[in-house]
Scaffold this motif. Structure first.
Motif, mmCIF file in Angstrom:
data_model
loop_
_atom_site.group_PDB
_atom_site.id
_atom_site.type_symbol
_atom_site.label_atom_id
_atom_site.label_comp_id
_atom_site.label_asym_id
_atom_site.label_seq_id
_atom_site.Cartn_x
_atom_site.Cartn_y
_atom_site.Cartn_z
ATOM 1 N N LEU A 4 0.845 -1.188 0.000
ATOM 2 C CA LEU A 4 0.000 0.000 0.000
ATOM 3 C C LEU A 4 0.882 1.239 0.000
ATOM 4 O O LEU A 4 1.622 1.491 0.941
ATOM 5 N N THR A 6 0.946 5.101 0.338
ATOM 6 C CA THR A 6 0.026 6.026 0.995
ATOM 7 C C THR A 6 0.812 7.141 1.658
ATOM 8 O O THR A 6 2.040 7.197 1.586
ATOM 9 N N GLU A 16 -6.157 1.283 4.560
ATOM 10 C CA GLU A 16 -5.534 0.638 5.714
ATOM 11 C C GLU A 16 -6.594 -0.065 6.553
ATOM 12 O O GLU A 16 -6.396 -1.211 7.001
ATOM 13 N N GLN A 28 3.318 -1.294 4.066
ATOM 14 C CA GLN A 28 2.888 0.085 3.904
ATOM 15 C C GLN A 28 4.086 0.937 3.524
ATOM 16 O O GLN A 28 5.094 0.971 4.227
ATOM 17 N N GLU A 30 5.298 4.734 2.595
ATOM 18 C CA GLU A 30 4.964 6.150 2.664
ATOM 19 C C GLU A 30 5.502 6.863 1.422
ATOM 20 O O GLU A 30 6.668 6.708 1.060
#
Length: 207
Positions: A4, A6, A16, A28, A30
């Motif tokens: 992901l 994000t 999420e 995840q 960033e």
């Protein structure tokens, strides 16, 4: 494993939540805001927007609502929303489409008014019009929730969490118009420990 892409304060919040509700592992990543788009990121997100979900087979899916629907289909027993053939499917699709095309877009016009006009003198008018639209559109959701616990069927779906996110983005969250049904459902969602933990980096509502 899912990946992901994000950043805090983005639509990644609802993705999420969907992944955690589904109980699937994900990495995840960033994505910082940059003056110049990252060419590598543009390969999976041509509009240079987050969130983007990369599936285990490597296929990249941008667009928050599309990811919500897809995860519901890939994990039909997770309670993310009714899948094809199940009761409430039509309403589930309706509300996700409505919130994406109406509330979300009005929100973007408020926070990024320069995208909606080439006249700098028109910036404030764009923002005022965006708030008027948000008021009208969230009022539609409020009426739909009258006498109901959730937007779709008898249980929470990712559509409710999507609504929570959009309401939290409303300008001046401490001065919301009177939306008793929306506020009732959002209060219940904010009390969920999982969502409260997700809120920490996103800071959408006060702790």
């Amino acid at each position: 494993m899912y990946k992901l892409y994000t950043r805090a304060g983005s639509g990644g919040f609802v993705i999420e939540a969907a992944l955690k509700i589904a109980g699937v592992p994900f990495e995840q990543i960033e994505v910082p805001k940059r003056a110049e788009p990252d060419p590598e990121f543009l390969k999976i997100s041509p509009m240079n927007q987050v969130p983007v979900l990369v599936l285990p087979d490597g296929h990249a899916v941008p667009e928050t609502a599309a990811i919500c629907i897809l995860l519901g289909e890939l994990h039909p027993n997770a309670g993310l929303g009714p899948v094809a053939g199940e009761p409430g499917r039509a309403d589930f699709l309706r509300w996700l489409a409505f919130m994406t095309s109406s509330v979300y877009m009005a929100n973007l016009r408020y926070y990024y008014p320069h995208r909606s006009t080439t006249d700098t003198a028109g910036i404030e008018a764009v923002k005022k019009a965006a708030i008027i639209e948000m008021d009208k559109e969230i009022s539609v959701l409020d009426r739909a929730l009258a006498g109901r616990d959730w937007l779709v069927g008898d249980s929470r779906t990712i559509a409710d969490i999507y609504m929570l996110m959009l309401v939290c983005w409303y300008p001046g969250l401490d001065k919301l118009p009177t939306w008793p049904n929306v506020q009732r459902v959002c209060a219940r969602l904010r009390a969920d420990p999982m969502l409260a933990a997700l809120n920490d980096p996103h800071e959408m509502w006060a702790a």
